[in-house]
Design a protein around this motif. Structure first.
Motif, short mmCIF file in Angstrom:
data_model
loop_
_atom_site.label_atom_id
_atom_site.label_comp_id
_atom_site.label_asym_id
_atom_site.label_seq_id
_atom_site.Cartn_x
_atom_site.Cartn_y
_atom_site.Cartn_z
N GLY A 135 0.40 6.01 3.85
CA GLY A 135 -0.91 6.86 4.24
C GLY A 135 -1.93 6.66 3.63
O GLY A 135 -2.95 7.66 3.74
N THR A 136 -2.30 5.52 2.87
CA THR A 136 -3.60 5.30 2.00
C THR A 136 -4.05 3.92 2.70
O THR A 136 -3.22 3.17 3.18
N HIS A 137 -5.28 3.34 2.26
CA HIS A 137 -5.78 2.46 2.68
C HIS A 137 -6.75 1.83 1.61
O HIS A 137 -7.05 2.53 0.86
N ARG A 166 -8.28 4.10 -3.28
CA ARG A 166 -7.52 4.19 -1.82
C ARG A 166 -8.28 5.50 -1.40
O ARG A 166 -8.92 6.39 -1.57
N ILE A 167 -7.92 5.33 0.14
CA ILE A 167 -8.36 6.45 1.09
C ILE A 167 -7.35 7.10 1.97
O ILE A 167 -6.57 6.07 2.48
N GLU A 168 -7.18 8.27 2.14
CA GLU A 168 -5.92 8.73 2.87
C GLU A 168 -6.23 8.63 4.18
O GLU A 168 -7.44 8.68 4.64
N THR A 169 -5.10 8.37 5.13
CA THR A 169 -5.46 8.38 6.66
C THR A 169 -6.38 9.19 7.32
O THR A 169 -7.27 9.16 8.11
N ALA A 170 -6.12 10.76 6.84
CA ALA A 170 -7.06 11.64 7.41
C ALA A 170 -8.47 11.47 7.31
O ALA A 170 -9.12 11.82 8.21
N ASP A 230 0.58 -1.37 -0.03
CA ASP A 230 -0.03 0.10 -0.08
C ASP A 230 1.01 1.24 0.05
O ASP A 230 1.86 1.32 0.42
N ARG A 243 -12.54 5.19 -7.26
CA ARG A 243 -11.47 5.41 -6.22
C ARG A 243 -11.29 3.97 -5.57
O ARG A 243 -12.15 3.13 -5.60
#
Length: 291
Positions: free
Chosen positions: A8-10, A55-59, A5, A53
């Motif tokens: 910082g992404t999920h 991926r999603i960023e941690t924030a 990954d 999409r």
């Protein structure tokens, strides 16, 4: 997070799976759909855009998890996103108002069937306007009409005013804070009302989404659920123009009682409309004796 990954992404699919499981365990009826809607809201897209999409960023994931926890506590999805659809519009919502529901569109459908000529309606009043959904939907359909929305809650009146601006109708309506029709002297072609109609003793039996989060002042109809109908039906005598229509939303099984209240105040029942679930949802009345 998998080893490959990006930092910082999920993985979005894993996030949706986990969120769906969490909402399902919390008793949410459509957990996958609501998880995806919340995720789309956080990402600033719609369900179609969500498909693009992966991926999603941690924030952003942290924001999503915060909203997910609130939904698991049965806070309504529309309060979390701040938006709800009604008729052809997307409206702002807040805990100051009830969330617009598809059943309420039955009132607009009844008006369109009874007044198919779009020039026949020039003035519209909405008592207890909330988000402004009924008033604004009717103004969309009747381009020559002007409308007035009234709500006891200052916060609801401000929200309805914002919605009027958002949908481009602020120049064709006014929203005021008031107690039903007490300060209104004019007469109207159409008077809408979706009043509080839940009997007081039934409030605790409502779904937690409604009982614990939507405003009780907009739900509580008194001991028999009919208190506000008595006020509205009494007011229609001096609010309706000749051949004007009063259109009110009904709670389950209230059609006969509300029709009787209307007749006591000199109203004649024009129509009773059922929603898609077959429930008598809209009562249409006019002054008795009109041709």
């Amino acid at each position: 997070m998998k080893e490959d990954d990006p930092p910082g992404t999920h993985d979005l699919r894993m996030v949706v799976q986990q969120a769906t499981r969490h909402l399902s365990q919390a008793g949410i009826e459509t957990p996958r759909r609501e998880a995806r809607l919340l995720l789309a809201h956080v990402l600033g897209t719609d369900l179609g855009g969500l498909l693009l999409r992966d991926r999603i960023e941690t924030a952003l994931l942290e924001q999503f998890h915060a909203l997910l926890a609130r939904r698991a506590m049965h806070e309504p999805l529309s309060y979390l996103t701040g938006r709800a659809g009604f008729w052809s519009m997307t409206l702002e919502v807040s805990p100051a108002t009830l969330i617009p529901r598809a059943d309420t569109e039955t009132l607009i459908e009844a008006l369109l069937d009874l007044r198919p000529d779009r020039g026949d309606v020039r003035t519209i009043l909405d008592l207890g306007t909330g988000t402004g959904c009924l008033l604004l939907a009717a103004l969309k359909e009747y381009p020559q009409a002007w409308g007035l929305g009234v709500d006891l809650s200052p916060d609801a009146a401000l929200l309805a005013s914002r919605n009027a601006r958002h949908v481009g109708l602020s120049g064709r309506c006014d929203i005021i804070c008031g107690d039903w029709a007490q300060a209104i002297a004019g007469r109207f072609d159409v008077v809408f009302s979706n009043p509080p109609y839940i009997p007081h003793m039934d409030l605790q039996g409502l779904m937690p989404d409604v009982r614990d989060h939507e405003p009780h002042r907009a739900l509580d109809g008194g001991d028999d659920g009919l208190d506000c109908y008595r006020i509205v039906m009494r007011a229609l005598a001096h609010l309706l123009r000749p051949h004007g229509l009063g259109i009110v939303e009904l709670g389950i099984g209230q059609d006969r009682d509300v029709a009787a209240l209307g007749r006591e105040e000199g109203m004649e029942v024009v129509d009773i409309r059922r929603d898609l679930g077959g429930i008598a949802r809209a009562l249409v009345v006019r002054q008795a004796g009109e041709p």
